[in-house]
Motif scaffolding. Structure first.
Motif, mmCIF file in Angstrom:
data_model
loop_
_atom_site.group_PDB
_atom_site.id
_atom_site.type_symbol
_atom_site.label_atom_id
_atom_site.label_comp_id
_atom_site.label_asym_id
_atom_site.label_seq_id
_atom_site.Cartn_x
_atom_site.Cartn_y
_atom_site.Cartn_z
ATOM 1 N N LYS A 47 3.207 -22.900 -0.035
ATOM 2 C CA LYS A 47 3.128 -22.396 -1.409
ATOM 3 C C LYS A 47 2.037 -21.323 -1.488
ATOM 4 N N VAL A 48 2.461 -20.101 -1.762
ATOM 5 C CA VAL A 48 1.532 -18.966 -1.798
ATOM 6 C C VAL A 48 1.472 -18.432 -3.224
ATOM 7 N N THR A 49 0.269 -18.253 -3.745
ATOM 8 C CA THR A 49 0.146 -17.685 -5.086
ATOM 9 C C THR A 49 -0.655 -16.385 -5.040
ATOM 10 N N THR A 50 -0.220 -15.429 -5.840
ATOM 11 C CA THR A 50 -0.958 -14.173 -6.009
ATOM 12 C C THR A 50 -0.505 -13.535 -7.323
ATOM 13 N N THR A 51 -1.050 -12.373 -7.632
ATOM 14 C CA THR A 51 -0.688 -11.710 -8.894
ATOM 15 C C THR A 51 0.704 -11.079 -8.768
ATOM 16 N N HIS A 52 1.341 -10.790 -9.916
ATOM 17 C CA HIS A 52 2.661 -10.144 -9.908
ATOM 18 C C HIS A 52 2.625 -8.839 -9.113
ATOM 19 N N GLY A 53 1.622 -8.015 -9.409
ATOM 20 C CA GLY A 53 1.549 -6.691 -8.784
ATOM 21 C C GLY A 53 1.453 -6.777 -7.271
ATOM 22 N N PHE A 54 0.491 -7.541 -6.784
ATOM 23 C CA PHE A 54 0.280 -7.632 -5.340
ATOM 24 C C PHE A 54 1.462 -8.331 -4.664
ATOM 25 N N GLY A 55 1.986 -9.363 -5.308
ATOM 26 C CA GLY A 55 3.098 -10.124 -4.731
ATOM 27 C C GLY A 55 4.363 -9.295 -4.602
ATOM 28 N N VAL A 56 4.696 -8.549 -5.657
ATOM 29 C CA VAL A 56 5.945 -7.766 -5.661
ATOM 30 C C VAL A 56 5.797 -6.472 -4.873
ATOM 31 N N LEU A 57 4.667 -5.793 -5.037
ATOM 32 C CA LEU A 57 4.540 -4.448 -4.471
ATOM 33 C C LEU A 57 3.990 -4.424 -3.040
ATOM 34 N N TRP A 58 3.204 -5.426 -2.661
ATOM 35 C CA TRP A 58 2.620 -5.379 -1.309
ATOM 36 C C TRP A 58 3.114 -6.513 -0.410
ATOM 37 N N LEU A 59 3.051 -7.748 -0.924
ATOM 38 C CA LEU A 59 3.335 -8.893 -0.049
ATOM 39 C C LEU A 59 4.828 -9.072 0.244
ATOM 40 N N ALA A 60 5.644 -9.148 -0.803
ATOM 41 C CA ALA A 60 7.080 -9.432 -0.603
ATOM 42 C C ALA A 60 7.763 -8.454 0.367
ATOM 43 N N PRO A 61 7.508 -7.125 0.262
ATOM 44 C CA PRO A 61 8.178 -6.207 1.184
ATOM 45 C C PRO A 61 7.800 -6.418 2.660
ATOM 46 N N ARG A 62 6.687 -7.125 2.908
ATOM 47 C CA ARG A 62 6.236 -7.315 4.295
ATOM 48 C C ARG A 62 6.628 -8.672 4.882
ATOM 49 N N LEU A 63 7.162 -9.565 4.055
ATOM 50 C CA LEU A 63 7.432 -10.932 4.523
ATOM 51 C C LEU A 63 8.493 -11.014 5.620
ATOM 52 N N ALA A 64 9.353 -10.001 5.712
ATOM 53 C CA ALA A 64 10.400 -10.024 6.750
ATOM 54 C C ALA A 64 9.770 -10.219 8.132
ATOM 55 N N LYS A 65 8.615 -9.578 8.357
ATOM 56 C CA LYS A 65 7.942 -9.682 9.663
ATOM 57 C C LYS A 65 7.486 -11.110 9.940
ATOM 58 N N LEU A 66 7.018 -11.790 8.894
ATOM 59 C CA LEU A 66 6.558 -13.174 9.059
ATOM 60 C C LEU A 66 7.749 -14.084 9.371
ATOM 61 N N TYR A 67 8.870 -13.884 8.658
ATOM 62 C CA TYR A 67 10.069 -14.703 8.894
ATOM 63 C C TYR A 67 10.670 -14.441 10.282
ATOM 64 N N GLU A 68 10.530 -13.201 10.765
ATOM 65 C CA GLU A 68 11.017 -12.878 12.116
ATOM 66 C C GLU A 68 10.299 -13.751 13.148
ATOM 67 N N LYS A 69 9.003 -13.906 12.938
ATOM 68 C CA LYS A 69 8.175 -14.682 13.858
ATOM 69 C C LYS A 69 8.385 -16.188 13.686
ATOM 70 N N PHE A 70 8.499 -16.619 12.408
ATOM 71 C CA PHE A 70 8.613 -18.054 12.094
ATOM 72 C C PHE A 70 9.799 -18.284 11.153
ATOM 73 N N PRO A 71 11.015 -18.269 11.703
ATOM 74 C CA PRO A 71 12.207 -18.354 10.844
ATOM 75 C C PRO A 71 12.332 -19.670 10.074
#
Length: 307
Positions: free
Chosen positions: A100-124
């Protein structure tokens, strides 16, 4: 002398399920017990405490005042048991299961979410529950496992790591500026549409202070949105000059900075998680991923000359 009542954990568990469900039948289904067995345990608990815990009526059960008090206590107990169970599991498991990860709307939508694909690639096998809200969630009570916050967390018992600093700046599209002209000084903003978060909506203080400063220039036309994603969309649609965090620039190279001398004070970005999750494999995997992305982000910003 007061009589000491020794509470029976099993009875409390059954009471909690009944109070939660508002019905003996539903609680029985959850606990895999018959309705009469559940009813017997509740009656025994009421006799033990010498009080009535539920008002019984046609539509189900309603807690009495004494029942409410006990329910508050069992809820806190259940949360603690769940938290302890999760921590024990976390220290043993590989990188899978829910995080469970929490952050602000701005950071979550604009910075974190677009990068999560790399994390899922490593840990599907990871299941990330991304909770975007301005409200600060309680990490020690396991409302979330990891938080990325725009200020240093004040709660004790948290491991914190400073990730980077951000600033709020002014941005627009070349198309908008070609049509409306580029402001040379803050006073020129009078002739432009300002897009920003509504001063009444939850946001980082630095952003709010910058907006209030800009509003002293008698801005004629405004569009306010209650999150930075909305502000960005409006800027990309050539609607005006937006107040946005600087970390968006890398992902939206078509947006240009306006009035380079105008910016907010520095806002520190912290990653935090409870001390008890120090051994958690999935927390470590997420922390390392975010740190690697921050380093890549910094290099890319330097290459673009954004700092």
């Amino acid at each position: 002398m007061k009589k000491v009542v020794h509470m029976d954990w099993d009875k409390l568990r059954i009471f909690h399920a009944v109070a939660d469900a508002g019905s003996l039948t539903h609680a029985g289904d959850t606990l895999h017990l018959s309705q009469s067995a559940v009813s017997r345990q509740i009656r025994a608990l009421e006799e033990m405490l010498n009080t009535t815990l539920f008002h019984r009526h046609a539509r189900g059960l309603i807690l009495t005042e004494q029942g409410e008090l006990l329910f508050e206590a069992t809820q806190a107990m259940m949360k603690r048991v769940e938290a302890a169970t999760a921590r024990i599991r976390d220290s043993e498991e590989e990188v899978f299961g829910e995080l469970k990860v929490t952050t602000t709307h701005g950071f979550g939508v604009l910075w974190l979410a677009p990068r999560l694909a790399k994390l899922y690639e490593k840990f599907p096998d990871l299941k990330i529950d991304l909770m975007l809200e301005e409200r600060v969630l309680d990490l020690p009570m396991r409302e979330a496992d990891v938080a990325i916050r725009m200020k240093e967390p004040s709660q004790a018992d948290l491991i914190r790591k400073r990730l980077m600093s951000i600033r709020m700046r002014l941005y627009a599209t070349p198309e908008y500026l070609a049509e409306r002209g580029e402001p040379r000084m803050p006073a020129d903003l009078t002739n432009h549409r300002l897009i920003c978060q509504n001063p009444r909506s939850a946001q980082v203080t630095a952003g709010l202070n910058l907006v209030q400063q800009l509003l002293t220039f008698d801005i004629q036309s405004m569009l306010t949105v209650n999150n930075y994603f909305g502000v960005l969309q409006a800027v990309l649609s050539n609607l005006g000059i937006g107040v946005l965090p600087d970390y968006i620039i890398e992902d939206f190279p078509s947006v240009v900075r306006v009035l380079p001398d105008v910016e907010s004070v520095e806002v520190p970005v912290f990653l935090a998680y409870p001390e008890e999750l120090r051994q958690s494999k999935r927390v470590s995997a997420f922390r390392d991923f975010v740190q690697e992305e921050i380093i890549a982000h910094r290099k890319s910003r330097k290459a673009m000359g954004a700092d």
